[in-house]
Design an enzyme around this catalytic site. Sequence first.
Site, PDB file in Angstrom:
ATOM      1  N   GLY A  11       0.832  -1.212   0.000  1.00 37.45           N
ATOM      2  CA  GLY A  11       0.000   0.000   0.000  1.00 37.45           C
ATOM      3  C   GLY A  11       0.860   1.253   0.000  1.00 37.45           C
ATOM      4  O   GLY A  11       1.896   1.295   0.654  1.00 37.45           O
ATOM      5  N   ARG A  72       0.891  -5.164  -5.298  1.00 35.36           N
ATOM      6  CA  ARG A  72       1.095  -6.355  -4.470  1.00 35.36           C
ATOM      7  C   ARG A  72       1.270  -7.505  -5.460  1.00 35.36           C
ATOM      8  O   ARG A  72       0.303  -7.946  -6.066  1.00 35.36           O
ATOM      9  CB  ARG A  72      -0.112  -6.588  -3.554  1.00 35.36           C
ATOM     10  CG  ARG A  72      -0.426  -5.412  -2.629  1.00 35.36           C
ATOM     11  CD  ARG A  72      -1.523  -5.776  -1.650  1.00 35.36           C
ATOM     12  NE  ARG A  72      -2.271  -4.609  -1.192  1.00 35.36           N
ATOM     13  CZ  ARG A  72      -1.963  -3.855  -0.145  1.00 35.36           C
ATOM     14  NH1 ARG A  72      -0.907  -4.121   0.555  1.00 35.36           N
ATOM     15  NH2 ARG A  72      -2.711  -2.838   0.221  1.00 35.36           N
ATOM     16  N   ASP A 103       4.965  -4.944   5.833  1.00 39.00           N
ATOM     17  CA  ASP A 103       5.322  -6.331   6.172  1.00 39.00           C
ATOM     18  C   ASP A 103       5.393  -7.259   4.961  1.00 39.00           C
ATOM     19  O   ASP A 103       6.291  -8.107   4.873  1.00 39.00           O
ATOM     20  CB  ASP A 103       4.413  -6.898   7.273  1.00 39.00           C
ATOM     21  CG  ASP A 103       2.945  -6.727   6.992  1.00 39.00           C
ATOM     22  OD1 ASP A 103       2.598  -6.137   5.935  1.00 39.00           O
ATOM     23  OD2 ASP A 103       2.127  -7.181   7.805  1.00 39.00           O
ATOM     24  N   THR A 126       4.394   2.667   5.465  1.00 38.08           N
ATOM     25  CA  THR A 126       2.998   2.242   5.633  1.00 38.08           C
ATOM     26  C   THR A 126       2.315   3.205   6.589  1.00 38.08           C
ATOM     27  O   THR A 126       2.948   3.680   7.539  1.00 38.08           O
ATOM     28  CB  THR A 126       2.890   0.798   6.180  1.00 38.08           C
ATOM     29  OG1 THR A 126       1.541   0.581   6.653  1.00 38.08           O
ATOM     30  CG2 THR A 126       3.830   0.530   7.347  1.00 38.08           C
ATOM     31  N   ASP A 128       0.075   2.369   8.597  1.00 41.84           N
ATOM     32  CA  ASP A 128      -0.435   1.630   9.762  1.00 41.84           C
ATOM     33  C   ASP A 128       0.461   1.680  10.997  1.00 41.84           C
ATOM     34  O   ASP A 128       0.021   1.385  12.095  1.00 41.84           O
ATOM     35  CB  ASP A 128      -0.656   0.159   9.384  1.00 41.84           C
ATOM     36  CG  ASP A 128      -1.829  -0.011   8.429  1.00 41.84           C
ATOM     37  OD1 ASP A 128      -2.624   0.937   8.310  1.00 41.84           O
ATOM     38  OD2 ASP A 128      -1.945  -1.082   7.813  1.00 41.84           O
ATOM     39  N   ASP A 130       2.622  -0.423  11.789  1.00 42.80           N
ATOM     40  CA  ASP A 130       2.598  -1.764  12.390  1.00 42.80           C
ATOM     41  C   ASP A 130       3.872  -2.560  12.109  1.00 42.80           C
ATOM     42  O   ASP A 130       3.812  -3.719  11.703  1.00 42.80           O
ATOM     43  CB  ASP A 130       1.361  -2.540  11.903  1.00 42.80           C
ATOM     44  CG  ASP A 130       1.337  -2.698  10.398  1.00 42.80           C
ATOM     45  OD1 ASP A 130       2.108  -1.997   9.702  1.00 42.80           O
ATOM     46  OD2 ASP A 130       0.547  -3.510   9.911  1.00 42.80           O
ATOM     47  N   ARG A 172      -5.616  -2.734   9.279  1.00 39.10           N
ATOM     48  CA  ARG A 172      -6.072  -4.107   9.071  1.00 39.10           C
ATOM     49  C   ARG A 172      -5.709  -4.990  10.260  1.00 39.10           C
ATOM     50  O   ARG A 172      -6.500  -5.795  10.715  1.00 39.10           O
ATOM     51  CB  ARG A 172      -5.419  -4.639   7.792  1.00 39.10           C
ATOM     52  CG  ARG A 172      -6.008  -5.900   7.264  1.00 39.10           C
ATOM     53  CD  ARG A 172      -5.417  -6.249   5.922  1.00 39.10           C
ATOM     54  NE  ARG A 172      -4.091  -5.664   5.731  1.00 39.10           N
ATOM     55  CZ  ARG A 172      -3.580  -5.363   4.554  1.00 39.10           C
ATOM     56  NH1 ARG A 172      -4.273  -5.567   3.470  1.00 39.10           N
ATOM     57  NH2 ARG A 172      -2.367  -4.868   4.448  1.00 39.10           N
TER      58      ARG A 172
HETATM   59  O1  F6P Z   1      -1.506  -1.349   4.721  1.00 43.41           O
HETATM   60  C1  F6P Z   1      -2.173  -0.155   4.856  1.00 43.41           C
HETATM   61  C2  F6P Z   1      -3.659  -0.290   4.707  1.00 43.41           C
HETATM   62  O2  F6P Z   1      -4.083   1.013   4.726  1.00 43.41           O
HETATM   63  C3  F6P Z   1      -4.448  -1.117   5.711  1.00 43.41           C
HETATM   64  O3  F6P Z   1      -4.726  -0.495   6.922  1.00 43.41           O
HETATM   65  C4  F6P Z   1      -5.664  -1.406   4.914  1.00 43.41           C
HETATM   66  O4  F6P Z   1      -6.356  -2.511   5.385  1.00 43.41           O
HETATM   67  C5  F6P Z   1      -5.101  -1.677   3.570  1.00 43.41           C
HETATM   68  O5  F6P Z   1      -3.974  -0.851   3.454  1.00 43.41           O
HETATM   69  C6  F6P Z   1      -6.031  -1.485   2.415  1.00 43.41           C
HETATM   70  O6  F6P Z   1      -5.303  -1.728   1.268  1.00 43.41           O
HETATM   71  P1  F6P Z   1      -5.858  -1.654  -0.216  1.00 43.41           P
HETATM   72  O7  F6P Z   1      -6.513  -0.343  -0.344  1.00 43.41           O
HETATM   73  O8  F6P Z   1      -4.643  -1.765  -1.061  1.00 43.41           O
HETATM   74  O9  F6P Z   1      -6.774  -2.797  -0.350  1.00 43.41           O
END
Ligand code: F6P
Length: 321
Positions: A11, A72, A103, A126, A128, A130, A172
């Site tokens: 992301g 991804r 991650d 990121t 997050d 995390d 997430r």
């Molecule tokens: O990894 C960052 C994040 O914002 C998460 O909190 C979220 O669940 C995810 O990306 C959503 O990703 P995408 O929009 O690529 O499905």
Amino acid sequence: IKNIAVFTSGGDSPGMNAAIRAVVRTGLYYQLNVFGIQRGYDGMVNGDIFPMDAKSVANIIQRGGTILKTARSQEFRTTEGRKKAYEQIKKFNIDGLVAIGGDGTFTGAAKFIEEHDIPVMGLPGTIDNDLAGTDFTIGYDTAINTVINAVDKIRDTAESHDRLFIIEVMGRDSGLIALRSGIGTGAEAILIPESSTDSKALLEKLAHGRKDKSSKIVLVAEGDEEGGAFAIAELVKEKFPNYDTRVSVLGHIQRGGSPTCMDRVLASRLGVAAVEALLDNRRGEMIGLINGDIAFTPFSKAIKHIDSLTPGLLKIVNILS
Ligand code: F6P
């Protein structure tokens, strides 16, 4: 090391461009050839690799997203895909990589190093926050500032109409966006994946908390096991049918926008450190900032964010609301 390449993966997050800029300019400063790889591991597998110079990263420090694009990659998850990627980077004589991501990015990088002889250093990109091995990830500060700006606006309506708003934020696997934004907006309660009894605590609070409040804000992390904001709203409506309850899901506005100064500086420091680490023959580590100092953490440990909730922050939400 003579030729390095930089890519973003997973992301996107605000500040990734500042990190790319720092890597490219530091590489040039140390007289390396610097390449960019488009769309993360996908571009590596397909040889979407191009030379970068000082000008290619001009005027991007303030821009959200990533000029290198991100993805991804499914193919890179296979041994065959990683072999193809290695052949591509060898074609360009690349002997060092800087991966910017979260991650998934570091899990891929660890596998890549295991199977092929290529040094990779990682930067935590990121929203997050995390990842273990850094106090803050690149993009987190911008994201929580976006959240508090949005929640402040919602608070106006909550106050005018005496409403209870359940607001869903990203995260997430982690409640760190909800946690700091919750403190920053004076939220009534937060519901996060790290804790499984939040909805009980929320209902208790609504039943026994202060009665003189006109507006109420509850932040729910999207990964909360008790369901998202809509599920929590149903629980609240059932118990408190007299409350005027509304749901708002903030979504991807949290991922975009111009990075804050904190994120730009963090990305710049870590970007410089990544190239210097490659020159020092380091590999397989994420570079972070702990208590203001550069810190190195092996990929395998960085991705094992178990619980980076700063002790005491959750308590603060309860004391202050
Ligand atoms: O990894 C960052 C994040 O914002 C998460 O909190 C979220 O669940 C995810 O990306 C959503 O990703 P995408 O929009 O690529 O499905």
